[in-house]
Each structure stands twice: as structure tokens, then as C-alpha cells.
Design an enzyme around this catalytic site. Sequence first.
Site, PDB file in Angstrom:
ATOM      1  CG  HIS A 157      37.852  42.897 -41.943  1.00  0.00           C
ATOM      2  ND1 HIS A 157      39.242  42.348 -42.794  1.00  0.00           N
ATOM      3  CD2 HIS A 157      37.051  42.956 -42.699  1.00  0.00           C
ATOM      4  CE1 HIS A 157      38.774  42.362 -44.119  1.00  0.00           C
ATOM      5  NE2 HIS A 157      37.071  42.727 -44.186  1.00  0.00           N
ATOM      6  CD  GLU A 158      32.931  44.742 -42.382  1.00  0.00           C
ATOM      7  OE1 GLU A 158      33.029  44.783 -43.140  1.00  0.00           O
ATOM      8  OE2 GLU A 158      33.580  42.767 -42.126  1.00  0.00           O
ATOM      9  CG  HIS A 184      35.899  47.341 -45.442  1.00  0.00           C
ATOM     10  ND1 HIS A 184      36.621  47.094 -46.529  1.00  0.00           N
ATOM     11  CD2 HIS A 184      36.133  46.143 -44.692  1.00  0.00           C
ATOM     12  CE1 HIS A 184      36.633  45.833 -46.988  1.00  0.00           C
ATOM     13  NE2 HIS A 184      36.408  45.075 -45.460  1.00  0.00           N
TER      14      HIS A 184
END
Length: 153
Positions: A67-68, A71
Site C-alpha cells: 500500500h505504501e 503511494h
Amino acid sequence: MDNTELQKLTEDISETYFKRRFRHQALFNDRLKTTGGRYLLSSHNIELNRRYLVEHGKEELIGIIKHELCHYHLHLEGKGYKHRDRDFRELLQQVNAPRFCTPLKKKTESKKTYMYICTACGQQYIKKRAMNPDRYRCGKCRGKIKRFFREKG
């Protein structure tokens, strides 16, 4: 798992799922309380919550890292890296990353409570916060309120 193992794991996940190198730092931040991880826009580093590894295991941590990294890679490419952006949601689906992480178990510490009793009718008031009984009257009979000392519970 320490920060060097986390760095290696993050680099491996980036190569495997994103086909791009992770050139910054991934580290544990034990001050994180409500989130699994965060991507820092200024330094491009990724901070992760160690409690997710302890409570939910390595698979949950890998999901948070993916998920990170979504980003991270979208921000460096100049695309939409925020949760509401289409680019971000599409990349999440491509790499099978979770949109939200599993909640942590809440601490089950008993909070201190305060008990007040009306001297006239005996009505009991249990409060989470302390109050000055001289400033208040009983809501039932308008009698005087007195503090009754009580243990945690």
C-alpha cells in the site's frame, strides 16, 4: 524483524510487484498508533507500525508495505498518489494491496471512574471525569452531591 530486514523486504516487494527499485528508507516507527504505515512526501521514506507485525503477522505487514509503495511510486512518477485518485486505486488492484489495514486490538485497560451520590435521595452518578460537587445539584431532587471514593473499575 529489525530495520535492515524491513528494508530488504521492502526492496524485494518493490522489485517483485512494481518492477521498480525502492531507493529510500523503510523503517519501523513505534510512535505510530492508529495507522499501519505512512509514506513521507518530503523524504520519500516509508514508516511502518511494528505492532501490525506482532499482532497480525508478516502477511499483513506485506500488504501495508504494498500500500505504501503504491503511494511512493505514484508520487515519484507525478501521478495521483492520494487515496481518492484513480491512479492509486488502479495500482492497488494491480498489486493486490489492501486499501485499509486490519484494526489493531484495543488496549483493555480499565479507566478510572468517579462516583458521586446525592445526600438527600441516594441517587448515584458515575462519571469518567472528575467534577467539583459543590457546583452541581442532584437532577432528581435538587439535593447536595457528595463524592464517593471508588477504585478503578
